[in-house]
Design a protein around this motif. Structure first.
Motif, PDB file in Angstrom:
ATOM      1  N   LEU A 144       0.843  -1.202   0.000  1.00 18.23           N
ATOM      2  CA  LEU A 144       0.000   0.000   0.000  1.00 18.23           C
ATOM      3  C   LEU A 144       0.878   1.252   0.000  1.00 18.23           C
ATOM      4  CD1 LEU A 144      -2.572  -1.052   2.761  1.00 18.23           C
ATOM      5  CD2 LEU A 144      -2.945  -1.113   0.313  1.00 18.23           C
ATOM      6  N   GLN A 145       0.503   2.228  -0.821  1.00 16.08           N
ATOM      7  CA  GLN A 145       1.206   3.518  -0.807  1.00 16.08           C
ATOM      8  C   GLN A 145       0.200   4.642  -1.011  1.00 16.08           C
ATOM      9  OE1 GLN A 145       4.605   3.924  -3.387  1.00 16.08           O
ATOM     10  NE2 GLN A 145       5.795   2.409  -2.261  1.00 16.08           N
ATOM     11  N   GLY A 146       0.520   5.808  -0.431  1.00 17.49           N
ATOM     12  CA  GLY A 146      -0.286   6.995  -0.687  1.00 17.49           C
ATOM     13  C   GLY A 146       0.079   7.546  -2.052  1.00 17.49           C
ATOM     14  N   PHE A 200      -5.607   9.486  -1.664  1.00 13.36           N
ATOM     15  CA  PHE A 200      -5.980   8.100  -1.922  1.00 13.36           C
ATOM     16  C   PHE A 200      -4.843   7.191  -1.508  1.00 13.36           C
ATOM     17  CE2 PHE A 200      -8.569  10.554  -4.777  1.00 13.36           C
ATOM     18  CZ  PHE A 200      -9.787   9.904  -4.757  1.00 13.36           C
ATOM     19  N   ILE A 201      -5.197   5.940  -1.211  1.00 15.87           N
ATOM     20  CA  ILE A 201      -4.188   4.909  -0.977  1.00 15.87           C
ATOM     21  C   ILE A 201      -4.341   3.878  -2.078  1.00 15.87           C
ATOM     22  CG2 ILE A 201      -3.529   3.016   0.550  1.00 15.87           C
ATOM     23  CD1 ILE A 201      -4.206   4.909   2.886  1.00 15.87           C
ATOM     24  N   VAL A 202      -3.233   3.562  -2.721  1.00 11.03           N
ATOM     25  CA  VAL A 202      -3.252   2.613  -3.831  1.00 11.03           C
ATOM     26  C   VAL A 202      -2.605   1.314  -3.367  1.00 11.03           C
ATOM     27  CG1 VAL A 202      -2.299   2.153  -6.129  1.00 11.03           C
ATOM     28  CG2 VAL A 202      -3.234   4.393  -5.603  1.00 11.03           C
ATOM     29  N   GLY A 203      -3.255   0.203  -3.683  1.00  8.39           N
ATOM     30  CA  GLY A 203      -2.727  -1.104  -3.293  1.00  8.39           C
ATOM     31  C   GLY A 203      -2.428  -1.963  -4.508  1.00  8.39           C
ATOM     32  N   VAL A 204      -1.291  -2.634  -4.489  1.00  7.76           N
ATOM     33  CA  VAL A 204      -0.900  -3.531  -5.596  1.00  7.76           C
ATOM     34  C   VAL A 204      -0.312  -4.809  -5.001  1.00  7.76           C
ATOM     35  CG1 VAL A 204      -0.452  -1.638  -7.223  1.00  7.76           C
ATOM     36  CG2 VAL A 204       1.407  -2.487  -5.784  1.00  7.76           C
TER      37      VAL A 204
END
Length: 334
Positions: A202-204, A240-244
């Protein structure tokens, strides 16, 4: 000379002396060692076990320089199973059924950057599809005329005049079709069993230009609908927080957002390490979200997500809120 076409050299097996002329000694030694390891450790290919789902064949190659691509495609044709019965609600779909059904398993945006197009990839589950057919989009109950379906092979695309169970066609659309959608000749069937997995990283994310935050939101929603990344909107604060699932995906996303939307973006470390979808009784959910606001976010469908820092967070919720269920997968059935 860039115009010179590379010459193909035939190598007859691993003991061909010509190998040493074209592969540096240290790499050749590594190749021989790794091939021997693969041959000794991996079980022999059993076509029947592949068909029964107990074994998955592995091909070695490199897509970037087209090495092994033909072998992979030939192998899928030779060992791949015929279309199977498709799990769906309220009944299963058999491939030999006369009526057409299919489901969206992938969405790709901006394949042609000049046209801002979106293509939904549809796996045909039954019937004989013909171009121009009207199919029912089960989620919205609306008819869709499929007038320009596409077949893809590498970077080539051509109009698909017909397709059968097991085939994959691309349907250009403006956002109506999402992963998990089912298309039928009228029956209200919903294909099930397409999971969405919780991201591992997870990253902002924020736009290089703060005035472009709205544009960034649009781009992120596009990628969330594609399934290219999970996008979570925290209930407190902006951004937002993006998850990969793999670190390289952050670089791919940043490059696509810049190329396709003209938006330079920055990814920052997030305090959170994993995400879980939360479900359960509404009253218990409301109490939980109110008490844990700093951990709560919403995915692009508006579903509640609990962002965690440690395994302890998950254990605590399971202990304190026995009525709620935390899951690492979400059913993509809409």
């Amino acid at each position: 000379d860039r115009n010179k076409v590379a010459e193909s050299i035939a190598i007859e097996g691993l003991d061909d002396p010509k190998l040493a002329e074209h592969v540096p000694a240290h790499l050749l030694e590594k190749l021989l060692e790794e091939v021997e390891m693969a041959r000794e450790l991996l079980p022999k290919l059993d076509p029947q076990a592949v068909l029964e789902g107990h074994m998955t064949p592995i091909w070695f190659g490199s897509a970037i320089n087209s090495f092994g691509v033909k072998e992979l495609m030939d192998g899928i044709g030779a060992y791949g199973p015929e279309p199977q019965v498709q799990t769906a609600q309220p009944r299963k779909i058999a491939p030999e059924e006369k009526k057409v059904t299919g489901f969206v398993f992938k969405v790709q945006a901006n394949m042609d950057p000049k046209h801002r197009d979106r293509v939904a990839f549809v796996r045909m589950a039954s019937g004989h599809f013909k171009r121009g057919m009207k199919l029912t989009h089960v989620r919205t109950k609306k008819p869709m005329a499929i007038s320009n379906p596409v077949l893809f092979l590498a970077s080539d695309r051509e109009l698909a005049e017909e397709a059968w169970a097991g085939d994959i066609i691309g349907i250009p659309n403006h956002g109506q079709l999402r992963i998990g959608d089912t298309l039928t000749e009228g029956e209200a069937l919903r294909v099930s069993g397409i999971p969405s997995f919780a991201p591992e990283l997870l990253q902002g994310v924020r736009a290089g230009d703060p005035m472009k935050a709205k544009h960034l939101e649009k781009a992120l929603m596009q990628f969330a609908e594609e399934g290219a990344a999970k996008v979570f909107k925290p209930s407190i604060g902006s951004g937002f927080i993006v998850g990969v699932v793999g670190a390289l995906q952050f670089e791919v996303l940043a490059s696509r957002i810049e190329m396709e939307y003209g938006l330079p973006v920055r990814f920052d470390n997030s305090q959170f390490t994993s995400a879980r979808w939360v479900s359960g009784d509404k009253q218990a959910l409301d109490k939980f979200t109110e008490t844990n606001k700093q951990h709560i976010a919403y995915d692009h469908d508006g579903d509640i997500v609990y962002l965690t820092r440690l395994q302890w967070d998950i254990d605590r919720v399971e202990r304190d809120y026995p009525d709620l269920k935390l899951t690492a997968t979400k059913e993509m059935m809409v």
